[in-house]
Structure formats: C-alpha cells, structure tokens
Write an enzyme that holds these catalytic residues in place. Sequence first.
Site, PDB file in Angstrom:
ATOM      1  N   ASP A 120       0.986  -0.692  -0.129  1.00  0.00           N
ATOM      2  CA  ASP A 120       0.029  -0.129  -0.101  1.00  0.00           C
ATOM      3  C   ASP A 120       0.765   1.172   0.069  1.00  0.00           C
ATOM      4  O   ASP A 120       0.664   1.654   0.768  1.00  0.00           O
ATOM      5  CB  ASP A 120      -0.586  -0.044   0.784  1.00  0.00           C
ATOM      6  N   CYS A 234     -18.782 -11.526   8.246  1.00  0.00           N
ATOM      7  CA  CYS A 234     -18.650 -12.181   7.225  1.00  0.00           C
ATOM      8  C   CYS A 234     -18.242 -13.328   7.304  1.00  0.00           C
ATOM      9  O   CYS A 234     -17.296 -13.494   8.639  1.00  0.00           O
ATOM     10  CB  CYS A 234     -17.524 -11.913   6.246  1.00  0.00           C
TER      11      CYS A 234
END
Length: 352
Positions: A120, A234
């Site tokens: 990143d 999730c």
Amino acid sequence: MGVAGVDLSSAEPGLSAWLAAGFHGDMHYMQAHGLKRARPGELVPGTVSVITARMDYLPADTPAGWQAVEFDRLTHPSEAIVSVYARGRDYHKVMRSRLQKLSDQIAAELVPLGYRVFTDSAPVLEAELAARSGQGWRGKHTLLLSREAGSMFFLGEIFVNMALPVSEPVAPHCGSCNACIDICPTQAIIAPHRLDARRCISYLTIEHAGPIPLELRPLIGNRIYGCDDCQLICPWNKFAQRSTLPDFDARAGLVGSQLVTLFGWSEDEFLRFTEGSPIRRIGHERWLRNIAVAMGNALRGRAAAGGVNAGANVASCVDRAGLLAALQQRADHPSEVVREHVAWALDWAVNL
Ligand code: B12
Ligand code: SF4
Ligand code: SF4
C-alpha cells in the site's frame, strides 16, 4: 505467497469506471497515477512477475468469538472503536520491511534479481494481483478473502524482473451471501464488488480531510478510526488467523478507551501515543473531528445505525455530563473543522 503476471488489462475498465464515477472522493492519489496502477511494468520498468504476499493481523490474544466482542462495542456508545487493523504497529512498516528482508535474501542466496517491494505504498492494484495469484477471491465487500484466513490480513508485493510460474487463482465462495452489503452502516457497498468510498466510514474517518457530510455523521456511531463491520459479519472470518508477530498486539489506549479520554489528548499526547501507529497519519485535528462526531452520537443515546445492535436504546450507560463538559472545552478550538464538529455534536445532543 503466490505469483501473478503483470497483465491487468482486464481490470482497467473497472478502475476507470470507479474513478469516473467519483467513488474515490478526495483520495487524489487514486486518480493521480491513472492506469499506471494497473500496469506494474510501467511503475517499475522491467517487471515481469509479481510475488504477492498476505499477512494476518488479528492480535495474538484475540479471543474465540471476537466478532461478537467487536459488535458489542457498538452498544457502548461512550467507548471509542478503532478498527482492528490499526490497533498495533503500522502495517506499512512491518510488512514492507519483512518483504524487503526476504527479497534481499533471495537475491543474495538464490538468484540475482531486480526487485521492489510494496505494501500500500505505491499505485498498485493489490487485491487484483493477490486474487490472480491464488491468495483468495474478491469478496462482495471488495476485500480479498480466503478459505483459510478470512480477510483479516494485509497485502504486499515484490515486483521482480524474472519470469516466474504464475499461481492458480481460487474459485469465489460468496455464493448467495450478501451479509456485508446488508450490514454496511452507510450502504457504501452499492452493489457486489462496487464500493463508493465516499460513503465508507473508513474513508470518512481516515482519508477524508474536511467536514464529514452531515447525513453520514449519525451513521458513524462510535467508530473513530476505520470500520470493520463488513468483515465482522463475513462467515469466512471464523477462519481468520492470529498474527504471530507482537507488532500487531493492540496498544494500550486504542481498545476499550472512553471517547472522553481520547478527546482529552493534547496534540503532543496524540503524537506520543500514536508513534509508529497508522493512526498518526490523520493528525490531531482529524482525530478530534472523528471523536466529536462519536460523542454527538453517544449523547444522542442510540446504538450505532447499521451494526447488529442497530437502534438499541443505550442512553442509560452514557455519562451525559462528562461528554457535554468535554465537548464544551473544545468549543473554541483553533481549527474550524474541530469547532464545527463540536458544535454539531452539542446541537445533535439537544435537538432530539
Ligand atoms: C483506496 C483504498 C481504500 C478506500 C477504497 C476501498 C476500495 N474498496 O476501493 C477506503 C478508504 C474506503 C478503504 C477502506 C478499507 N481498506 Co483499503 N485500500 C485502498 C487501496 C489503497 C486501493 C484500493 C483500490 O485500488 N480501489 C480502487 C477500486 C477501483 O478497485 P477495486 O475494488 O479493485 O475494483 C475492481 C472491481 O471491483 C471493479 N469495480 C469497482 N468499482 C467499480 C465501479 C464500476 C462502475 C465498474 C464498472 C467496475 C468497478 O473494477 C476494479 C478493477 O477490477 C488498497 C491498497 C492498494 N494499493 O491496492 C487498500 C486495501 C484494499 N485496504 C485494505 C483494508 C484493510 C481496508 C479496510 C478493511 C480498513 C478498515 N478496517 O477500515 C477498509 C475496508 C473497506 C472495504 N469494504 O473495502 C487492505 C485490504 C486487505 C484485504 N484483505 O483485501 C488493502 C489491500 C491494503 C493492504 N495493503 O493490505 N481502502
Ligand atoms: S468498512 Fe464499514 S462503512 Fe466501509 S464498506 Fe465496510 S461496513 Fe461499510
Ligand atoms: S459477507 Fe458474504 S458476500 Fe460478503 S464477502 Fe463475506 S461471504 Fe462474501
């Protein structure tokens, strides 16, 4: 770890459409490099393969049933919630230095190699590269997801100038589940695999610099840095792995603290307590802005919109006098953004 090729041309139309729709908001760095983000060979000339890596970040002492523990924080509106990835040391530093070490070793001991490492830290379509190299599939929340590790991991890459055999992608396993889309407090996931970042609490509390749009403030609840809801719900995150590194252990002050305590930090204290943490990059002004919004929401006395405990009346566990006094102390803060959010919080608290 896995290996991807450098042809991401099939991802370019999606990236262009996302930018054209303005979904990046004021993350100008997403637009600045245009399609270079999907062209590893343009970012580092000579790159022909990308070694991809994922690194688990759940703190080592994360208890079983941690998702319920995290959701429960939303029912304690005076508590500040920092998202799980940001509770320890800055992953940019941890992962990049480890990938650098690994590459140095490969080049020194195995084969002469030209390489650059990223986490990143440059215009790279990390999740696309990871998906193409068998690290997992793209969940409907857009994050990368694996059957062995859920999604609670970071991604990083080693760009190399040597052709390596490419890893096999894995099949997606979301099926008919839509839990992440349904739970998102701000409805930022506008369709499967489509995220309007401008609505995402992670964007609003971390990336966005100015005033937070009024209509989204109540939906932020007591989340002061990032958001985990789409991952907490999730089902694959029951397989999320604990990190073996002490770097990701939660730092004191960043879990279970009261909003009032963190709002009281001076700029010097903020810089001291967030040394080496990703939080430092938002600066003291944005920190106060975020906490002011959460304090307004706490005073309003309802559990954060969205989350599993949406709408529960939790006013009884809020110390109204303490919150009001802390806000009033910052009412004349030199930053206009802070002043405006404090005024909003005070107003929001009384004008029911
Ligand atoms: C910008 C960014 C953000 C933005 C936007 C997120 C996003 N989904 O785009 C914000 C600030 C909101 C954000 C939030 C978070 N982030 Co972030 N973020 C990034 C970053 C820097 C770039 C992502 C990117 O390229 N987005 C651009 C869009 C276009 O890409 P895309 O989703 O791949 O879209 C593809 C398709 O879905 C399709 N498409 C998408 N939209 C549209 C629209 C139309 C109209 C069409 C036709 C097609 C289309 O086309 C694209 C190409 O195939 C990456 C690091 C990196 N350099 O890659 C980290 C990264 C994705 N983030 C990460 C993390 C951890 C988070 C958070 C969990 C942090 C938190 N707890 O608060 C949240 C999760 C929110 C979420 N559900 O995504 C990790 C994810 C790890 C993982 N397991 O996947 C990454 C990889 C950083 C890292 N190195 O570890 N993030
Ligand atoms: S991080 Fe939070 S606000 Fe952003 S998409 Fe996920 S659930 Fe929605
Ligand atoms: S919550 Fe459901 S739809 Fe969303 S990423 Fe997980 S499995 Fe896929």
